[in-house]
Design a protein around this motif. Structure first.
Motif, PDB file in Angstrom:
ATOM      1  N   THR A   1       6.562  14.759  -5.313  1.00  0.00           N
ATOM      2  CA  THR A   1       7.304  15.636  -6.209  1.00  0.00           C
ATOM      3  C   THR A   1       7.153  17.056  -5.684  1.00  0.00           C
TER       4      THR A   1
ATOM      5  N   LYS B   1      -2.694  11.201  -9.808  1.00  0.00           N
ATOM      6  CA  LYS B   1      -1.845  12.111  -9.042  1.00  0.00           C
ATOM      7  C   LYS B   1      -2.697  13.097  -8.249  1.00  0.00           C
TER       8      LYS B   1
ATOM      9  N   LYS C   1      -1.434   8.072  -3.626  1.00  0.00           N
ATOM     10  CA  LYS C   1      -0.147   8.239  -2.944  1.00  0.00           C
ATOM     11  C   LYS C   1       0.925   8.867  -3.822  1.00  0.00           C
ATOM     12  N   ASP C   2       0.519   9.428  -4.946  1.00  0.00           N
ATOM     13  CA  ASP C   2       1.456  10.090  -5.858  1.00  0.00           C
ATOM     14  C   ASP C   2       1.146  11.582  -5.827  1.00  0.00           C
TER      15      ASP C   2
ATOM     16  N   TRP D   1       4.704   6.430  -0.533  1.00  0.00           N
ATOM     17  CA  TRP D   1       4.307   7.712  -1.106  1.00  0.00           C
ATOM     18  C   TRP D   1       5.380   8.185  -2.080  1.00  0.00           C
ATOM     19  N   GLN D   2       4.951   8.830  -3.155  1.00  0.00           N
ATOM     20  CA  GLN D   2       5.878   9.528  -4.042  1.00  0.00           C
ATOM     21  C   GLN D   2       5.522  11.005  -3.969  1.00  0.00           C
TER      22      GLN D   2
END
Length: 128
Positions: free
Chosen positions: A98, A2, A47-48, A95-96
């Motif tokens: 948050t 991440k 990509k997180d 992509w993720q």
């Protein structure tokens, strides 16, 4: 792995502009600085993302909540059962992201600590 990105400062060195937008959302070309940083990480397979929000975090949330509509062609069906159809690939579909509210007054260490719930399955992470 991440990637945590600090997005919560007040941008006091660029006070004139940061009263309207948070520093990560200042544009370079037609995209915010934040997007360019994320694009660099994505180039290397990371990509997180966990964005550690603070000052004017709602601006960053709005950007990502509207991202698809702002980067693709769209067909909108009006009427009783309205629908939205997106056309094309924005290039960041894998992509993720948050969006973690970590407190407007929190310092760097506190921001990371406040986002620990998103790191439970991640023994290592990048921090920018």
């Amino acid at each position: 792995m991440k990637v945590l990105i600090l997005c919560g400062g007040h941008g006091t060195r660029i006070r004139d502009v940061s009263e309207v937008l948070p520093k990560p959302m200042l544009n370079i070309g037609n995209r915010p600085i934040l997007w360019h940083i994320m694009k660099l990480y994505a180039h290397y397979g990371l990509k997180d993302f966990v964005l550690l929000l603070g000052y004017k975090g709602w601006v960053i949330k709005e950007f990502f909540l509207q991202y698809k509509a702002m980067t693709c062609d769209v067909t909108v069906t009006l009427g009783k059962h309205g629908a939205v159809q997106f056309h094309g690939d924005s290039g960041e579909d894998d992509w993720q992201v948050t969006l973690a509210d970590t407190g407007e007054a929190a310092e760097t260490g506190a921001r990371v600590w406040n986002a620990r719930a998103y790191l439970e399955d991640c023994p290592r992470f990048c921090l920018t």
